[in-house]
Design a protein around this motif. Structure first.
Motif, mmCIF file in Angstrom:
data_model
loop_
_atom_site.group_PDB
_atom_site.id
_atom_site.type_symbol
_atom_site.label_atom_id
_atom_site.label_comp_id
_atom_site.label_asym_id
_atom_site.label_seq_id
_atom_site.Cartn_x
_atom_site.Cartn_y
_atom_site.Cartn_z
ATOM 1 N N LEU A 115 36.186 51.641 31.921
ATOM 2 C CA LEU A 115 35.135 50.998 32.982
ATOM 3 C C LEU A 115 34.909 49.840 32.567
ATOM 4 O O LEU A 115 34.292 49.430 31.256
ATOM 5 C CB LEU A 115 33.989 52.083 33.051
ATOM 6 C CG LEU A 115 32.912 51.443 34.071
ATOM 7 C CD1 LEU A 115 33.359 51.702 35.494
ATOM 8 C CD2 LEU A 115 31.589 52.097 34.047
ATOM 9 N N THR A 116 34.832 48.718 33.149
ATOM 10 C CA THR A 116 34.457 47.554 32.783
ATOM 11 C C THR A 116 33.670 46.751 33.871
ATOM 12 O O THR A 116 33.949 46.832 35.075
ATOM 13 C CB THR A 116 35.616 46.516 32.257
ATOM 14 O OG1 THR A 116 36.504 46.259 33.260
ATOM 15 C CG2 THR A 116 36.589 47.101 30.964
ATOM 16 N N VAL A 160 34.823 47.895 37.528
ATOM 17 C CA VAL A 160 36.064 48.697 37.935
ATOM 18 C C VAL A 160 36.754 49.377 36.837
ATOM 19 O O VAL A 160 36.301 49.425 35.633
ATOM 20 C CB VAL A 160 37.001 47.408 37.987
ATOM 21 C CG1 VAL A 160 36.655 46.737 39.356
ATOM 22 C CG2 VAL A 160 37.169 46.615 36.903
ATOM 23 N N ILE A 161 37.717 50.472 37.087
ATOM 24 C CA ILE A 161 38.453 51.138 36.124
ATOM 25 C C ILE A 161 39.822 50.473 35.880
ATOM 26 O O ILE A 161 40.454 50.141 36.647
ATOM 27 C CB ILE A 161 38.756 52.483 36.617
ATOM 28 C CG1 ILE A 161 37.134 53.229 36.682
ATOM 29 C CG2 ILE A 161 39.212 53.265 35.511
ATOM 30 C CD1 ILE A 161 37.258 54.436 37.582
ATOM 31 N N LYS A 162 40.235 50.054 34.503
ATOM 32 C CA LYS A 162 41.300 49.530 34.045
ATOM 33 C C LYS A 162 42.411 50.407 33.668
ATOM 34 O O LYS A 162 41.796 51.413 32.520
ATOM 35 C CB LYS A 162 41.058 48.251 33.141
ATOM 36 C CG LYS A 162 40.527 47.052 33.947
ATOM 37 C CD LYS A 162 40.315 45.826 33.142
ATOM 38 C CE LYS A 162 39.552 44.592 33.578
ATOM 39 N NZ LYS A 162 39.548 43.648 32.866
ATOM 40 N N LEU A 167 45.427 46.793 34.182
ATOM 41 C CA LEU A 167 45.181 46.505 35.647
ATOM 42 C C LEU A 167 44.170 47.420 36.440
ATOM 43 O O LEU A 167 43.719 48.506 35.842
ATOM 44 C CB LEU A 167 46.611 46.971 36.421
ATOM 45 C CG LEU A 167 47.751 46.092 35.798
ATOM 46 C CD1 LEU A 167 49.144 46.814 36.145
ATOM 47 C CD2 LEU A 167 47.700 44.923 35.961
ATOM 48 N N ILE A 168 43.624 46.886 37.406
ATOM 49 C CA ILE A 168 42.533 47.382 37.964
ATOM 50 C C ILE A 168 42.904 48.681 39.027
ATOM 51 O O ILE A 168 44.051 48.312 39.529
ATOM 52 C CB ILE A 168 41.644 46.420 38.569
ATOM 53 C CG1 ILE A 168 41.029 45.357 37.889
ATOM 54 C CG2 ILE A 168 40.619 47.094 39.679
ATOM 55 C CD1 ILE A 168 40.332 44.273 38.423
ATOM 56 N N SER A 175 38.226 48.736 45.011
ATOM 57 C CA SER A 175 38.569 48.925 43.653
ATOM 58 C C SER A 175 37.434 48.879 42.807
ATOM 59 O O SER A 175 37.492 48.823 41.749
ATOM 60 C CB SER A 175 39.755 47.876 43.294
ATOM 61 O OG SER A 175 38.904 46.566 43.284
ATOM 62 N N ARG A 176 36.021 48.971 43.343
ATOM 63 C CA ARG A 176 34.952 48.603 42.552
ATOM 64 C C ARG A 176 33.938 49.790 42.762
ATOM 65 O O ARG A 176 33.765 50.649 44.054
ATOM 66 C CB ARG A 176 34.310 47.425 43.262
ATOM 67 C CG ARG A 176 35.010 46.084 43.201
ATOM 68 C CD ARG A 176 34.250 45.095 44.060
ATOM 69 N NE ARG A 176 34.179 45.432 45.365
ATOM 70 C CZ ARG A 176 33.654 44.702 46.170
ATOM 71 N NH1 ARG A 176 32.894 43.626 45.822
ATOM 72 N NH2 ARG A 176 33.431 45.061 47.528
#
Length: 351
Positions: A115-116, A160-162, A167-168, A175-176
């Motif tokens: 998570l970023t 978002v999770i990468k 990649l998101i 995507s958020r």
């Protein structure tokens, strides 16, 4: 005699080290290829001693299987475990935001999934938060430690999770994940006026229930019905099922609409410090998640006009996301008019 000295000199030359001329011997550490490193890790020799040995009572960590190259990554929001949208947070305080997310893809998530922070306010979030091992169709709670701003008012941040490639990941139709809070240096006390005609009584305690309002507001059932019809027509256009109208949510929405009208509010925080979550609870509705849209204007908009405004609002995309949410299942609509202003409140919730 000369011959004897010559033999001695030759012997000394042959037995004396050549200092300063011999290259130093380096200790070379072999460089393993990725395959060799994996082999060395997976199959230690008989003389190797593991750096950590599990005791008889320890619980081994969940192994992370290798994902096939064609697996898919996707997720669905389940609920806010902590900090609902528009909750009040004292200014400058630390808090933990936790989302519950379902793995709807075919890849297995692990610590390489993170998570970023994505946009808006970071709220002192760490650079990344690794995910726990989560298999397809399982849920995981993702928590991040944050600090509220020192400035009063509405604040939001998107995360978002990468995947391991950076990649998101898709989450529902977006995507958020977001955190939306109202920062307050001092939560206002409820008004002390005695309820009169058209007032909504306080329930659930100061700052947590419905506010006392005594102005001569009026309601309009036709506008409420038009709002409901406009919302569900918009959802049908996007292939989504209609929201079910709930009486308790309508009670919560109406209470805040009346509070907004009498106190000229255009925010989610009530005059007594209530929030969408506390008002829904005060109505008697037991929600796993809840939020709301609000709007006020002079002259008042029609119900369709208010829905169109939420649809097209580019400064707060959450308004439209709520209209098209696949998380919430029920709604309540409130409308109140006072002093030439019309105020709409649309509450979304899921039991």
């Amino acid at each position: 005699m000369r011959k004897k000295l010559l033999v001695i000199l030759i012997f000394l030359v042959l037995t004396t080290p050549a200092c300063g001329t011999q290259a130093p011997v380096e200790t070379v550490t072999p460089i393993l290829t990725e395959t060799q490193a994996a082999t060395a890790t997976e199959a230690p020799t008989a003389t190797e001693t593991p750096s950590v040995q599990a005791s008889a009572t320890s619980t081994p960590e969940t192994p992370i299987p290798t994902n096939p190259p064609d697996c898919t990554n996707s997720a669905a929001f389940v609920q806010d475990v902590t900090i609902a949208d528009n909750d009040i947070i004292p200014s400058g305080t630390a808090f933990t935001k936790t989302w519950r997310i379902r793995n709807t893809g075919t890849c297995v998530w692990g610590p390489e999934y993170t998570l970023t922070h994505y946009s808006e306010e970071r709220m002192l979030a760490p650079a990344s938060v690794p995910l726990s091992v989560t298999f397809p169709d399982q849920t995981v709670d993702i928590s991040v430690e944050l600090v509220a701003s020192g400035a009063d008012g509405a604040h939001r941040g998107y995360f978002v999770i990468k995947n391991p490639a950076g990649l998101i990941m898709k989450i529902d139709n977006d995507s958020r994940l977001w955190v939306v809070i109202n920062v307050s240096s001092a939560i206002a006390s409820g008004p002390t006026a005695t309820p009169g005609s058209g007032s909504i009584p306080v329930t659930g305690g100061e700052g947590s229930g419905f506010a006392n309002v005594t102005c001569a507001f009026t309601t309009d059932a036709a506008k409420v019905t038009e709002t409901i019809n406009a919302v569900n027509a918009y959802r049908a256009q996007n292939g989504l099922p209609a929201y079910t109208v709930n009486e308790l949510l309508t009670k919560a929405a109406t209470a805040h609409a009346n509070d907004m009208a009498c106190n000229k509010l255009f925010v989610h925080t009530g005059s007594n410090g209530s929030t969408p979550t506390t008002r829904v609870a005060a109505s008697g509705y037991v929600a796993s998640s809840a939020t709301e849209n609000v709007y006020g204007s002079n002259p008042p908009l029609t119900g369709q006009g208010a829905v169109d405004w939420w649809k097209n609002d580019k400064t707060d995309l959450v308004h439209n996301l709520n209209l098209l949410s696949t998380t919430y299942t029920e709604i309540g609509v409130g409308y109140s008019f006072f002093n030439n202003f019309g105020y709409y409140v649309l509450v979304f919730a899921k039991p």
